[in-house]
Design an enzyme around this catalytic site. Structure first.
Site, PDB file in Angstrom:
ATOM      1  N   ASP A  19      33.941  33.455  40.572  1.00 42.29           N
ATOM      2  CA  ASP A  19      34.626  34.727  40.305  1.00 42.29           C
ATOM      3  C   ASP A  19      35.127  35.279  41.638  1.00 42.29           C
ATOM      4  OD1 ASP A  19      35.517  37.181  39.460  1.00 42.29           O
ATOM      5  OD2 ASP A  19      33.530  38.002  39.035  1.00 42.29           O
ATOM      6  N   ILE A  20      36.432  35.127  41.888  1.00 41.44           N
ATOM      7  CA  ILE A  20      37.026  35.532  43.164  1.00 41.44           C
ATOM      8  C   ILE A  20      37.584  36.939  43.026  1.00 41.44           C
ATOM      9  CG2 ILE A  20      38.696  34.970  44.961  1.00 41.44           C
ATOM     10  CD1 ILE A  20      38.686  32.084  43.947  1.00 41.44           C
ATOM     11  N   ASN A  22      38.616  40.857  44.989  1.00 37.07           N
ATOM     12  CA  ASN A  22      39.362  41.304  46.163  1.00 37.07           C
ATOM     13  C   ASN A  22      38.497  41.366  47.410  1.00 37.07           C
ATOM     14  OD1 ASN A  22      42.127  42.066  45.088  1.00 37.07           O
ATOM     15  ND2 ASN A  22      40.809  43.205  43.686  1.00 37.07           N
ATOM     16  N   SER A  24      34.649  40.402  47.364  1.00 35.25           N
ATOM     17  CA  SER A  24      33.605  39.379  47.369  1.00 35.25           C
ATOM     18  C   SER A  24      33.852  38.354  46.273  1.00 35.25           C
ATOM     19  CB  SER A  24      32.219  40.011  47.191  1.00 35.25           C
ATOM     20  OG  SER A  24      32.127  40.643  45.929  1.00 35.25           O
ATOM     21  N   ALA A 117      42.474  38.017  35.133  1.00 32.94           N
ATOM     22  CA  ALA A 117      41.498  37.042  34.656  1.00 32.94           C
ATOM     23  C   ALA A 117      40.143  37.684  34.403  1.00 32.94           C
ATOM     24  CB  ALA A 117      41.371  35.904  35.672  1.00 32.94           C
ATOM     25  N   ASP A 118      39.761  38.641  35.246  1.00 35.24           N
ATOM     26  CA  ASP A 118      38.476  39.314  35.052  1.00 35.24           C
ATOM     27  C   ASP A 118      38.467  40.114  33.754  1.00 35.24           C
ATOM     28  OD1 ASP A 118      40.399  41.019  36.121  1.00 35.24           O
ATOM     29  OD2 ASP A 118      39.010  42.067  37.451  1.00 35.24           O
ATOM     30  N   ARG A 119      39.591  40.713  33.416  1.00 39.30           N
ATOM     31  CA  ARG A 119      39.685  41.467  32.162  1.00 39.30           C
ATOM     32  C   ARG A 119      39.629  40.524  30.958  1.00 39.30           C
ATOM     33  NH1 ARG A 119      44.984  44.913  32.621  1.00 39.30           N
ATOM     34  NH2 ARG A 119      44.162  45.936  30.738  1.00 39.30           N
ATOM     35  N   ASP A 139      35.062  48.024  33.511  1.00 42.19           N
ATOM     36  CA  ASP A 139      34.701  47.320  34.748  1.00 42.19           C
ATOM     37  C   ASP A 139      34.897  48.283  35.913  1.00 42.19           C
ATOM     38  OD1 ASP A 139      34.322  45.644  36.912  1.00 42.19           O
ATOM     39  OD2 ASP A 139      35.509  44.003  36.090  1.00 42.19           O
ATOM     40  N   THR A 142      36.671  47.272  42.340  1.00 48.39           N
ATOM     41  CA  THR A 142      37.707  47.720  43.267  1.00 48.39           C
ATOM     42  C   THR A 142      38.696  48.625  42.545  1.00 48.39           C
ATOM     43  OG1 THR A 142      37.473  45.681  44.538  1.00 48.39           O
ATOM     44  CG2 THR A 142      39.474  46.968  44.881  1.00 48.39           C
TER      45      THR A 142
END
EC number: 2.7.1.33
Length: 270
Positions: A19-20, A22, A24, A117-119, A139, A142
């Site tokens: 999981d990349i 902004n 970490s 992608a995180d969403r 979420d 950032t």
């Protein structure tokens, strides 16, 4: 985008999710149905391939080489670098979480290629947890994002707003005299110094925004779609300090994006 609510998730013994973010990057090894083993590194390390080879190599020696790999990235420049590095290390195709995959929900979005992608991963995990209930997925990272699924798994829309650190950073960078302040829970509502005032303004401002928006979304789901019980799942690096102040939450899980990425990896294996 595709919806495949009945698709089965493949059973792969060892799976790696990267999981990349902004700031970490989180690395998670999933073994069967056990809780994942998780490590975090600064995202800037992806510029140093030798260091990342060592990090991934150590994980493989400890947990076994992964038979399936997924990257969930909000940093396009790091996505290609990470994918190439992982494929060269483990000789396994890398799945990139994107809008072209099969999902356990239906994504109705005007610009699906811009849907993070995180969403996507968080929506997938939210639908997995609450398969027959409407859910608000929040979420607190950032950026702070809200995404809403209805009872039958249709995507109803979302919101995006600046995160806690972004707000505090903007106050410092866009003014001549306001200091950079690390935000945590203030001792009181009102500050008695500039640092305390910034901390209180950002923290309580975010609390009221998130709580107010969750209440407003819940009201819309009840009024416009006839929903009764609305679930709320919260994740993100700042979720632990905010959630106690915003009212009832069904699930708080800082690993929700990783779990959703793993679910999508298993759903989209050949």
């Amino acid at each position: 985008m595709q919806s495949s609510r009945g698709a089965r998730a493949a059973d792969v013994p060892v799976r790696l999710v990267v999981d990349i973010g902004n700031t970490s990057t989180t690395l998670a090894i999933f073994t069967g149905d056990e809780e994942p083993s998780v490590e975090s590194v600064p995202s800037a390390l992806f510029a140093d391939s030798s260091t990342m080879r060592e990090v991934f190599g150590n994980m493989a020696r400890k947990h076994g080489e992964p038979q399936a790999i997924a990257i969930c990235s909000v940093v396009p420049s790091a996505t290609a670098v990470g994918s190439a590095l992982l494929e060269s290390l483990f000789s396994v195709p890398v799945l990139t979480i994107c809008c072209k995959l099969r999902f356990p929900f239906r994504l109705d979005y005007a610009t699906p290629h811009t849907f993070g992608a995180d969403r996507l991963a968080l929506c997938a995990w939210s639908r997995h947890l609450f398969s027959e209930k409407p859910v608000i997925a929040v979420d607190i990272g950032t950026a702070i994002t809200f995404d809403v699924l209805d009872t039958v798994g249709n995507y109803r829309g979302g919101l995006i707003m600046p995160g806690i650190d972004m707000m505090a950073g903007a106050l410092h960078s866009r003014t001549a005299q306001l200091p950079q302040v690390r935000i945590d829970r203030p001792e009181s509502l009102l500050g008695r110094s500039t640092t305390e005032c910034i901390k209180s303004g950002v923290f309580w401002g975010v609390v009221k925004q998130i709580g107010g928006l969750v209440d407003a979304i819940r009201g819309d789901l009840v009024r416009d779609f006839g929903e009764s019980t609305v679930e709320v799942i919260v994740t993100g690096g700042n979720s632990r300090i905010i959630v106690p102040e915003i009212g009832p939450v069904s699930v708080i899980d800082e690993l929700a994006v990783l779990r959703g990425s793993d679910l999508l990896l298993r759903m989209n294996m050949p």
